[in-house]
Design an enzyme around this catalytic site. Structure first.
Site: not given
Lengths: 674, 555
Positions: A289, A362-363, A366, A368-369, A381, A509, A513
């Site tokens: 992985d 951040f969401s 949006t 963005m934060s 950003k 895990d 899998d």
């Protein structure tokens, strides 16, 4: 291993003289029969030679048993510490009405629901179906830091015998008492369930056949010798037979197998069968992985690319400010990068908050934060499109250079984050781009190079798109990549590889899998994984470290190499023994045969006894090698063969010539031997 | 030209010829055992024996066919020999006792051609041509057929095998093809060349002449050249005359001598080429060929050296050797015939020096793999390769595999039992013959030489060689019957195990070769094969050899 350890197992080795036990190894059983015969003949016709011979033949059997006992002893110590955790627990079972009743842990059945609260021991293996708790699993993993177990998802499995440290959970029991994970672990490390592995069986067949051939060869001596005018004493024939049959490997075979499992256990890997360990040596495709195995689980900021006219320092400060309140690993990595590489002054969130700054978290909506400062300026950003819109909406313009930077990062498999500021009064403008990327763990490329030299193909499995996946694969140096992989893709890949005759190993895990883990030849389930995954795999890694798969492969190979090396050594030894015993037997009939006594051994009797003593002592001498395993340095098969043939083949021919001569120098001092 | 130069030249010419003819012949054999089309004459045979040539047999059915075919061969030959004195073309043949006849029948069907009877007196032209010569062809063909089945099985792709998982081929098709496409044309060419070299071929009644001494002598002719060709080509070895290839009518000149040696070596060596082609990796064939070549050259060198240094004559030991072949020509023939399970002789092996005789015996005790009989040699070498791969394969840290096929429990069981059969037969029957008073009276030599003589006989029988260490008077019930048992078990038990092995290997899906796969074409692997073969035989027979050739050589 030391002399004390050996002495400690002598009583055990003696109890293993029971023929029903010895029978398990046909080679050693022949020695056992020879010892009985020689003892009887020594009683009937006593002589120093006969008694010494009988003594050393018994010593051969005892040494063989001791080798096995030492190997088992190591497992037993581990089992004892495990058993200590398996104290009688009281389960709080939920009845259908929702009431709680107290029952002994041993009375639990599959499907029962039990409540476990802080400070209580989980009474059996199961899945958390309600609640979340911290659990101390040090009893099985040795790791003292508690882990979180919660209902649903891939963190729901709990193991009986572990302790809940906080909160309350409801567990649905998934195994019967006596078959729990700890029970199986105890049985495994004790070797109680040990069955001969396929390769061990095949080798035993070869060794048994060699024994029969040598038996025929030795039995034919008597009529031939009688014809030549000198019947041979039966004890001498027994001595010759014992020296010729592959006692060395016969004695050490089971110790090698036990020690191989033990080496895995020492690395905190539990193999559910010896077959799986052997298969590990044969693996030719490794499925790894990406996340967690090849790369550090999260993307990190690795560089800051300012647009023309903006200094790196200016961009770093803005990036830092915009990420201060971003608690995601990506956000943290931006802060770290700004502080470490650009020496941005570390002001905390609170400091800013006290000046009236407002943080925008951040969401998903949006994407963005950032932060709105008290002086009316703002920093953002986020994803290219989101920041783009923010700038345009604010009346600003986005330069072409920004799109170029963003495209460049995307093409290289990275993730771009655009940073923009809006100084009070003006229009917002883009300062630059943060390059987020998956960071490949150090040393992975070297490990994959080694794998390639061993003939193992590595395939990286990831949910990323093919561009990102290919970039990481290139950086890590894997041979192939499976991008945008679904569990079905993974299973299909395994099936395809197996149809091409390849053996596949993988780690996993999650519950999804499980089918792939079950299908793979070596499926290592992470201990943190779901019980479905643990059930499907044939190994469990208690440390939940996916890179350990590589070590598992090496241990599997080492196990097989040790068997092969000692078999070669054992057979090669016979040449010298012939040169000791054959002239000793027939020199009185044909004095010319003394020319074959190349070791110039003192007398026929001392020659025969020396060969038998060497044969017994070499078992003890090789016990440490059998337990530790032959030194394995990953390299191509051709190189391994050359080295091992030289060490164990040529070495096996030469060593006994020296050993028997040295023993003869001592033995010839015994009165009646010269 | 000195003897040494002439001798080395012979070996050189022989090697060159073997390479020049062996390579195309190997390719032709590969086509023969893998072709999907049938020749018209083959279709005719298939119709006669009512076989669907395009059907495939599983290993058990293939093995049953081999057994049935050979059993019928033994019974028919046995009956023919017993009845020959009442059939036409008697030409003064004395016939054989029942136990001699049984021994002879088994001997020719097992490709051994041990001759308890005196060639010309025991078997008349009818038995020689309709009985023995037929078996010379088909017994050789059976060996090649089984070797072909094993090669195809190694190359097979398991469940992807279009003929079904464990199908190993069609025995009847294989035998017919090998006879029609290889042995008949080969023997025809060989016979013509031998004829040109001066070997006799006629159907005249025996000629009685009075020699210059005034003694009457019966001179027999017969279809000798034609039988001689297949005798060598099929690694049979049963001579038309008792003196075998030492007889001037069978082998008149050094040139025919070289041709005969060439004929007996060419198919066994060519089959290693065939192996490489069929398994799809010619280097593998070269490795097996190199292994057999080193063993063969080694035994030639050792025998020649032993005879040269024997102190019985001025130029080495010429006792029991024909002057027209010389010491080199005789040693070369002797080492080649014992290494190919042919058993034809152009000199008396009993008269070799202790060491020289020991090498000839050792050649057989190796299990006839230098390069061994037609077909049987190849599968013998493959079994050694499997054993080597098993031990060495573990040393590279993988479940052992050969050419992509895993050597697991059932496979190693077959290979191990294969190696068990011959030593048990040789040692058991030698021991019994030396321990019993009756059989001991048949021995002419005493001491270590006597032991070598008896052991040689059983080694020859159990390995289906057929050459004799002349001294043993083996034409008595004990020896005839025990030798027949050794020939029968020594031929068919290993052969059936090989067919079983072929079934197991054919059913396997091959694993692709990677850097982790042990290479089986390198000089190192050839060295390993040599080591395993020599150590295995050495360890098994060292005590017996110590009391025989070694005791004699060192006293």
């Amino acid at each position: 291993m030391n002399a004390a350890a050996l002495v400690a197992v002598i009583p055990q080795a003696l109890t293993k003289l029971d023929p029903r036990h010895v029978w398990r190894s046909p080679v050693i059983f022949v020695v056992w029969v020879g010892s009985v015969l020689t003892t009887a003949l020594a009683v009937a016709d006593p002589s120093v030679f006969a008694w010494l011979l009988a003594l050393w033949l018994w010593a051969t059997v005892v040494f063989a048993n001791a080798a096995e006992a030492v190997a088992e002893g190591r497992g037993r110590a581990q089992a004892a510490s495990l058993r200590a955790t398996k104290r009688e627990s009281v389960a709080h079972r939920l009845t259908d009405t929702g009431a709680v009743e107290e029952v002994p842990g041993t009375a639990l059945r599959i499907g029962d629901r039990v409540v476990v609260e802080a400070g209580q021991v989980i009474p059996g293996d199961g899945d958390v179906i309600e609640g979340v708790a911290t659990v101390d699993e040090s009893a099985i993993t040795g790791e003292s830091a508690p882990v979180i177990r919660e209902s649903g998802g891939d963190r729901c499995a709990v193991t009986g015998g572990t302790t809940v440290l906080s909160d309350r959970i409801v567990v649905r029991i998934t195994t019967k008492p006596g078959e729990s994970f700890i029970d199986r672990m105890i049985a495994l490390v004790e070797g109680a369930e040990r069955q001969k592995t396929p390769n061990e069986v095949a080798l035993t067949i070869l060794l048994t056949t060699l024994t029969i051939i040598f038996l025929a060869s030795v039995m034919a001596i008597q009529p031939l010798a009688a014809y030549s005018g000198g019947l041979q004493p039966v004890i001498v024939l027994v001595a010759l037979l014992v020296c010729l049959i592959p006692t060395t490997i016969g004695a050490l075979l089971s110790a090698i197998g036990i020690a191989g499992m033990d080496r895995l256990v020492q690395r905190n890997v539990l193999a559910m069968s010896g077959r799986a360990v052997e298969a590990a040596g044969d693996v030719s495709t490794l499925l790894l992985d990406k996340t967690g195995t090849i790369t550090f689980g999260n993307r990190r900021a690795t560089e800051l690319l300012p647009v023309p006219g903006v200094s790196a320092r200016e961009l770093a400060e803005a990036a830092h400010l915009s990420s201060l309140a971003d608690t995601t690993p990506e956000g943290r990595s931006v802060v770290d990068l700004a502080r470490e590489t650009y020496a941005v002054r570390a002001a905390s969130v609170d400091e800013h908050a006290s000046t009236g700054a407002e943080f925008v978290e951040f969401s998903a909506a949006t994407r963005m934060s950032g932060v709105d400062l008290a002086d009316g300026s703002a920093v953002r950003k986020g994803a290219d499109s989101a920041v783009h819109r923010w700038v345009v909406d604010g009346g600003g313009e986005v330069d072409r250079e920004v799109a170029d930077l963003v495209d460049g990062i995307s093409r290289s498999g990275g993730t771009p984050l655009v940073v923009a500021t809006w100084a009070g009064g003006g229009a917002p403008r883009v300062l630059g781009v943060i390059h987020l990327k998956d960071v490949v763990k150090p040393g992975m490329r070297e490990r994959f190079d080694v794998m390639r030299a061993m003939g193992i193909r590595t395939v990286m499995v990831t949910g990323d798109n093919s561009v990102t996946a290919a970039a990481i694969a290139k950086e890590a140096g894997v041979d192939d990549v499976l991008a945008e992989a679904t569990p079905e893709d993974k299973l299909a890949l395994i099936t395809r590889e197996q149809e091409g005759g390849r053996l596949v190993a993988m780690t996993g895990d999650g519950t999804n899998d499980a089918p792939a883990l079950a299908r793979a030849d070596v499926g290592v389930a992470m201990n943190t994984g779901t019980s479905a995954a643990k059930e499907a795999g044939n190994m469990v890694d208690l440390d939940s470290d996916p890179t350990k798969l590589i070590e598992v492969v090496e241990i599997g190979k080492q196990l097989l190499i040790t068997r092969g090396a000692l078999t070669t050594f054992s057979i090669a030894n016979d040449i010298a023994k012939y040169f000791a015993i054959i002239p000793a037997m027939f020199v009185t009939l044909f004095p010319g045969l003394d020319a074959l006594n190349v070791m110039r051994l003192a007398s026929p009797q001392s020659a025969i006894l020396s060969a038998v003593i060497f044969n017994a002592l070499v078992i003890i001498a090789l016990v440490p090698l059998a337990l530790r395993g032959v030194r394995y340095r990953p390299s191509s098969a051709a190189a391994l063969l050359r080295r091992n043939l030289l060490v164990y083949g040529v070495g096996g021919v030469v060593t006994p010539f020296i050993g028997i001569k040295l023993i003869d120098l001592t033995v010839s001092l015994i009165p009646g031997m010269k | 030209m000195s003897d040494t130069v002439a001798g080395l030249l012979q070996v050189g010419v022989l090697v060159a010829l073997l390479v020049a003819v062996g390579l195309p012949l190997g390719a032709w054999l590969a086509t023969t055992v893998t072709d999907s089309r049938h020749w018209r004459v083959e279709r005719l045979v298939h119709r006669l024996v009512r076989v669907d040539p395009d059907s495939q047999q599983g290993w058990a059915s293939y093995a049953a066919s081999v057994v049935a075919f050979s059993l019928v061969g033994i019974i028919a030959l046995f009956a023919l020999i017993l009845a020959q004195t009442r059939l036409p073309l008697v030409q003064g043949t004395e016939g054989m006792q029942w136990h001699t006849a049984l021994n002879t029948a088994v001997s020719f069907v097992t490709n051994t051609n041990w001759q308890s009877y005196a060639g010309e007196a025991g078997a008349g032209p009818l038995v020689q041509t309709a009985g023995l010569a037929v078996q010379n062809f088909v017994s050789a063909a059976v060996g090649i057929a089984v070797a072909g089945a094993l090669m195809r099985a190694i190359a097979a792709r398991g469940s992807a095998n279009p003929a079904g998982g464990s199908a190993v081929g069609n025995f009847w098709v294989d035998v017919t093809r090998v006879v029609v496409r290889v042995l008949l044309p080969g023997a025809a060419i060989g016979a013509v060349l031998l004829l040109l070299g001066g070997v006799v071929q006629n159907l005249r009644a025996p000629l009685t002449v009075t020699t210059v001494d005034g003694v009457e002598q019966v001179i027999r002719g017969g279809l000798i050249a034609s039988q001689e060709a297949i005798k060598e080509l099929g690694t049979n070895g049963g001579g038309y005359f008792n003196a075998n290839s030492a007889h001037p009518f069978e082998n008149p000149t050094p040139l025919t001598n070289l041709l005969e040696i060439f004929l007996l070596l060419v198919i066994p060596f060519a089959l290693t080429r065939t192996f490489g082609i069929v398994v799809g990796d010619r280097r593998q064939g070269w490795a097996l060929g190199a292994f057999a070549g080193v063993l063969w050259l080694g035994s030639v060198a050792l025998t020649t050296w032993a005879e040269l240094s024997a102190a019985t004559g001025p130029g080495g030991s010429m006792e029991g050797k024909e002057v027209r072949f010389g010491l080199w020509g005789s040693s070369l023939f002797a080492a080649s015939t014992t290494g190919t399970s042919t058993g034809a002789v152009n000199s008396m092996h009993e008269s070799y020096s202790p060491l020289g005789g020991g090498v000839l015996l050792g050649n057989m005790l190796l299990g006839e793999i230098s390069p061994g009989g037609v077909g049987s040699g190849l599968y013998g070498i493959v079994v050694i390769a499997l054993l080597s791969v098993f031990v060495a394969g573990l040393m590279v840290g993988r479940t052992p595999e050969y050419l992509g096929k895993t050597i697991g429990r059932p496979e190693i069981t077959c290979a191990a039992l294969y190696t068990l059969v011959m030593p048990v037969l040789v040692l058991g029957l030698t021991g019994a013959s030396l321990a019993l008073d009756g059989p001991r009276e048949a021995m002419t030599a005493s001491g270590p030489r006597g032991l070598t003589e008896v052991m040689y006989a059983y080694a020859s029988a159990a390995n289906n060689n057929g050459s004799a260490f002349a001294g043993l008077g083996a034409d008595n019930p004990w020896h005839n019957l025990t030798l027949a048992a050794a020939m029968l078990l020594g031929r068919f038990v290993p052969m059936l195990l090989v067919i079983r092995l072929a079934g197991l290997l054919a059913a396997q899906q091959p694993r692709p070769a990677t850097a982790g796969t042990m290479p089986t074409h390198t000089p190192l692997f050839v060295g390993l094969l040599l080591g395993i073969a020599l150590v295995l035989a050495g360890l098994t027979f060292f005590p017996a050899l110590a009391l025989g050739p070694l005791a004699e050589a060192l006293s």
